[in-house]
Structures are given as C-alpha cells and as structure tokens.
Design a protein around this motif. Structure first.
Motif, PDB file in Angstrom:
ATOM      1  N   HIS A  89      -8.898   0.204   8.736  1.00  0.00           N
ATOM      2  CA  HIS A  89      -8.825  -0.948   9.644  1.00  0.00           C
ATOM      3  C   HIS A  89      -8.487  -2.183   8.812  1.00  0.00           C
ATOM      4  O   HIS A  89      -9.292  -3.116   8.671  1.00  0.00           O
ATOM      5  N   ASP A  90      -7.266  -2.226   8.247  1.00  0.00           N
ATOM      6  CA  ASP A  90      -6.875  -3.349   7.407  1.00  0.00           C
ATOM      7  C   ASP A  90      -6.818  -4.655   8.195  1.00  0.00           C
ATOM      8  O   ASP A  90      -6.957  -5.749   7.631  1.00  0.00           O
ATOM      9  N   GLU A  91      -6.591  -4.544   9.517  1.00  0.00           N
ATOM     10  CA  GLU A  91      -6.442  -5.745  10.328  1.00  0.00           C
ATOM     11  C   GLU A  91      -7.726  -6.573  10.406  1.00  0.00           C
ATOM     12  O   GLU A  91      -7.710  -7.753  10.770  1.00  0.00           O
ATOM     13  N   LYS A  92      -8.890  -5.947  10.080  1.00  0.00           N
ATOM     14  CA  LYS A  92     -10.158  -6.674  10.181  1.00  0.00           C
ATOM     15  C   LYS A  92     -10.543  -7.359   8.887  1.00  0.00           C
ATOM     16  O   LYS A  92     -11.617  -7.960   8.782  1.00  0.00           O
TER      17      LYS A  92
END
Length: 595
Positions: A89-92
C-alpha cells in the motif's frame, strides 16, 4: 454399571476439554511469540532508517517481512506517527492512520498486541506493535506493526480438537467394555462380603469369607477375615478389662468409704462428681443431694472449701490450708484441707479434688495444752510476781505502820496520799497484765486496716520520738487487704513494739515500719518493725517473749510476752532478728480477712 459409565464419560470429557484448552493456549502463545520476535527484529534493522527518514529502506524491510508465512501486512510509523512504509500500500505513505487500532498502536509506549478482524473477509489477525527507541534516550522514534493471521492457528486447533474427540471416543468405548468386564468380576464377591459384614455388624463374629479370585477382592476377603478375628479378640479383651474395671471401682469405693478424711471431686465445670461418706458427715450433705450440682450451689460461694477448689482449678496449683473454719448447723468445725488439680493421661485439666480432715478435737486439745503450759509457767511467773510485788508492798507496809503516829503530820500525809495509791496501782497493773497473759478470752474480731492502726500508734509517740531524734520511715503498703482482728489488743501490741524500739535508741536513730503480703502463694500479711538501736545478744533474743524477762532498769518484762500472746490469739506469728550493736527487727505474720 450405569454409574461407572457416566463417570468414565465425565472424566474423558473433562480430560478432552483440559487438553484442548491447554493445546489452544500453547498454539496462541507460540503465535504471539513468533509475531513479537519478527516485530522486534524488524524494529532492530529499521532503527537507523527511521532516524535518517530513509523511507526506501523501510519499504524494502516491510516488503521482505510481509513475505513470511501468516504475515498479512507490515506498517512502519515514523516519529510523527505518519506511515513511513505500508506493505503493498505505497499510496498510504506519509499519511496518519486514524482507525482506533492504529491510534492505540501509535500511542503505545510498550509492546502492544491487539486482536482484530482484517479486510473484507474479516480475517482474525493479531496486530503486534513495537515502539522504537534508541539507546540512552526515552524519546520514541517510531512504531513497527505486523499483522499476523490466526487462520492457520485456528486450523491447527481444529485438527487437534478432532484428534482429541476421536481418541476420547475410543477411550470411552474401551472404558465401558472394561467396566462391564470388571464389574461382573467384582460384584459377586462383594455381595458375599456385604452379607458377611451385615451379619458381623449384628454381633455374629463367627464369620468367614471364602473368596479365591486371586486379585484385590480375594485379598480384601483375607483382610476381612483377619479383621473379624481381631475384633473377636478385642471384644474378649474389652470384656476382661470391663470386669477388671468393675472390680477396681468396687475396690476404690471401699477405700473411699473407709477413709477417715473427707474427699470431694468436681469436674471441669466445677460440678460435684464424688463425695465419700466422711465428706457427707462433715458437710452434712448426701451424694444424692449434690450429684451433678455445682460446688457453689452445694457449699455456697462463701464456703472456704469452694474458694480453695475454685482457686486451685483456675490457677492450676496445689493449695494447702492448715486451718479453716466451717460453719455448721450445730457448731463451727475446724478442718485442715488441701486441693489439687485432676488431669488426664495427656496432662489436660479435667477437674479438681479436695481432701479435708476434721481437726476440731485436735484444736480443742491444743488449746487445753496451751492452757496447761500457761498454768505450768505460773510457777515461774509466781516467783517473778512475788519479787515485783515485794517492793511496793514494803513501801505500803511502812506507810501504814507509821500512819497512827504521823496521822496529824501534813508532810507525811502528803507523801502517804501519793506513794500508797501509786504503789497499789502498780500492783494492780501487774496483776492485770498477768491475768491478760494467762486468761482465755473471746475477743470480738472485725475487719481492720492495719496501716491506720500503726499510724495511730506513731501519732501517739511522735513527740517522744522527736525529743529523742528518732526518724520514722513509712513503708506501709496502701494496697494490702484488711485483717480480722481486735483493734484494742492489736493497738496495745503495736504500742509495745514501738516503745521497745524507742527505748533501744536512746541516742536517736531510725524506726522503719513496713507492711505487705508475704508472697503471691502465701497471702498472709507481713508487718516488720525495724530499729537501728543497740540490738540484742543471742540470750536476749531467745528469752525476749518470756514473762518477767527484761534487760531494762524499769519495767517488769511483760510487754513482749503480752505482745506475743496477742499475735498468737490472732492466729499469727511473731519473730525477732537482731545483731548486737546493729538494731533489731520484729516480723509479724497475720492472716488477711476472707472476702
């Protein structure tokens, strides 16, 4: 049969539940330890990256750990609680997670484990968070979180439960079959044993069990036969002992009946148990009257025997009274009595015993002997009396002979009126003292305060003591009990002792008078008159209480003899201790008043 099967079922169910519970706890503990270990390791390798904000290294570490079996996610929070790395979950990255679990993990200052439901399928997960600190600092630099799936653990627990159920079912079936077999093997011999036991309980000890099973039941049958034999022997022995005890009781009853002393016993509640024939005669009570009644009801709470027995039991000591007076319907009786505690084989108090003897006749004989001694001493006294009366009689005779010739002489008549009455009073006082010394008189005894009586005597002679520079030391115990006595005669006795002390200190000194109990075991009153005068030699000390014995120029030597008789009339004693040149001490002992 049914009961044994139910017991087996219950036991197996209990075992399965306990084993399954222990196994589940063990699996859960192992899962938690594994998750905590991985989180600590990740924290150790990620500390430098957190300090330098190297998010690339942190992301690599997270992705590597998430590949481990049962690990669903890895989250690394930086110092500001922002997401530094979130596996898959790189977006977080850079966000602050606001859910309750993330907030608790971020705030935690110590390792924290939170069971949660994760994802849309609500998989059971342990969220394990470890705070990151650097050495020698209390500042928190981040938090490592690992989500560990519990599905594999649940599957393992389920398999364990199924295995236990299968094993338990097999054990139950085997146990039921075994119980049926052994029940049939045991019940028949036990039925025989029960029947024989019932017969023995009804008194038929001529019983024997014939069981040859070769197992514990057979051994039980042998032991039962041995037990019956022992019971038979013990019954015979008890019957023999009963005959012996009956014979011994009859023997003891004969002894008690033939005793010349009275005997009474009471139990631990002070209820009368035994009263022999002599005690019935002395106490004027019968066994039937006193049976199972308390001592205070039988004797009265003021009876001296009751007081002795109650005190003996309460204080656990032997008490002896050489003389006690007992009021009876006809006339008073004098007894000598002793009381002691009764104990069992283990030394435990179980009662109290009193033995007493009627000494009324002996006391009457003693009184007659004392009177005879006094009469026998009158020969010696008469010689002294003749010597003491001779001088005043000679003076009276001289004046009477001159009276007819000098009747008109005023000077002679003046001397006559002074000398003759004085010498007659002297002779009268001498006769009165002798009568007091020899007569038997019934004095009225009342409760007296000895200290008060002594202080009255000191007040009387205080002026004379001041003139002779004699100092009085008061050592009177104000807590002592009263005595039964005659105030007039005791006052005279104390006066004689004070006068004797004053005369022994012509150049001044100290008169010390003390009172107090002799000891805790002997409650009699002790009175001591001590002076620092001339003292007495051994011969004077020996004869001090003899009539007409004196070492003084004045006096006839009856003061100490009268003092001795007064103390003796009060059932007391008087002794003197003296060293020539160092003073003398007169020690009196008087019985205290009965409460």
């Amino acid at each position: 049969m049914l009961y044994s099967t139910l017991v087996i079922l219950l036991l197996m169910a209990l075992v399965i539940i306990i084993v399954e519970k222990r196994q589940s706890e063990t699996i859960q503990e192992e899962a938690q330890k594994r998750g905590v270990t991985m989180a600590r390791h990740l924290a150790a390798v990620s500390t430098n990256a957190l300090l330098t904000y190297n998010y690339v290294i942190l992301e690599q570490n997270a992705e590597r750990v998430v590949l481990e079996e049962e690990v669903l996610y890895v989250i690394i929070h930086d110092k500001e609680d922002k997401v530094a790395a979130y596996s898959q979950h790189d977006e977080k990255q850079g966000m602050i997670l606001t859910d309750e679990v993330s907030q608790k993990a971020a705030r935690a200052r110590a390792p924290l484990i939170q069971p949660i439901l994760y994802g849309e399928k609500e998989v059971r997960v342990l969220d394990i968070s470890i705070p990151v600190y650097i050495k020698e600092s209390q500042e928190k630099w981040g938090t490592i979180r690992i989500g560990l799936s519990l599905e594999g653990m649940s599957s393992q627990i389920l398999k364990t439960r199924l295995n236990l159920l299968l094993l338990g079912g097999f054990a139950i079936v085997l146990g039921i079959l075994g119980s049926v077999f052994f029940a049939r093997r045991i019940t028949q011999p036990i039925s025989k044993l029960v029947g024989t036991t019932i017969a023995a309980a009804e008194g038929d000890l001529e019983q024997a069990i014939d069981i040859h099973t070769g197992d514990e039941i057979g051994e039980l049958g042998k032991n039962f036969n041995h037990m019956i034999e022992q019971i038979r022997l013990h019954r015979n022995e008890l019957e023999d002992r009963l005959r012996q005890i009956t014979s011994l009781k009859a023997y003891n009853d004969n002894i008690l009946a033939s005793m010349t002393n009275g005997l009474i016993t009471a139990d631990s509640e002070l209820k009368v148990v035994t009263l022999n024939e002599r005690a019935e005669q002395i106490l004027e009570k019968t066994k039937e009257e006193v049976a199972n009644r308390s001592l205070d009801q039988v004797l009265g709470d003021r009876h001296p025997l009751y007081g002795m027995m109650a005190e003996t039991f309460a204080q656990d000591r032997v008490i002896f009274q050489p003389e006690i007076e007992v009021k009876r319907s006809e006339e008073p009786m004098w007894l000598t009595a002793s009381a002691s505690v009764l104990t069992d084989g283990e030394g435990k108090k179980i009662g109290v015993l009193a033995v007493f003897q009627d000494i009324t006749g002996i006391k009457a004989l003693e009184e007659k002997l004392r009177q005879a001694d006094r009469l026998a001493a009158m020969g010696t006294v008469s010689a002294g009396l003749a010597h003491e009366i001779k001088n005043p009689l000679s003076a009276i005779k001289t004046f009477v002979a001159l009276l007819p010739r000098k009747f008109q002489n005023p000077s002679f008549m003046e001397k006559f009126n002074i000398t003759v009455p004085r010498e007659i009073d002297r002779i009268n006082q001498l006769v009165e003292d002798l009568l007091e010394l020899t007569r038997i008189r019934e004095h009225l005894f009342v409760a007296l305060d000895v200290n008060h009586l002594i202080l009255q005597v000191i007040d009387l002679y205080s002026e004379e003591m001041k003139k002779k520079q004699i100092h009085f030391e008061n050592h009177l115990d104000g807590t002592i009990s009263q005595i039964q006595g005659n105030a007039e005669t005791l006052y005279r006795a104390f006066s004689n002792l004070v006068i004797n002390a004053i005369q022994a200190m012509p150049n001044g000194g100290t008169l010390r008078i003390s009172t107090g109990l002799i000891s805790s075991e002997n409650p009699d009153l002790r009175i001591a008159f001590s002076d620092t005068g001339m003292g007495m030699d051994a011969e004077t000390t020996k004869n001090i209480f003899n009539p007409f014995f004196t070492t003084k120029d004045k006096g006839v030597g009856l003061g100490m003899a009268l003092t001795h008789k007064i103390i003796e009339d009060h059932k007391g004693t008087i002794e003197v201790v003296s060293v020539e040149g160092k003073g003398a001490t007169f020690v009196l002992s008087l019985p205290v008043a009965k409460k």
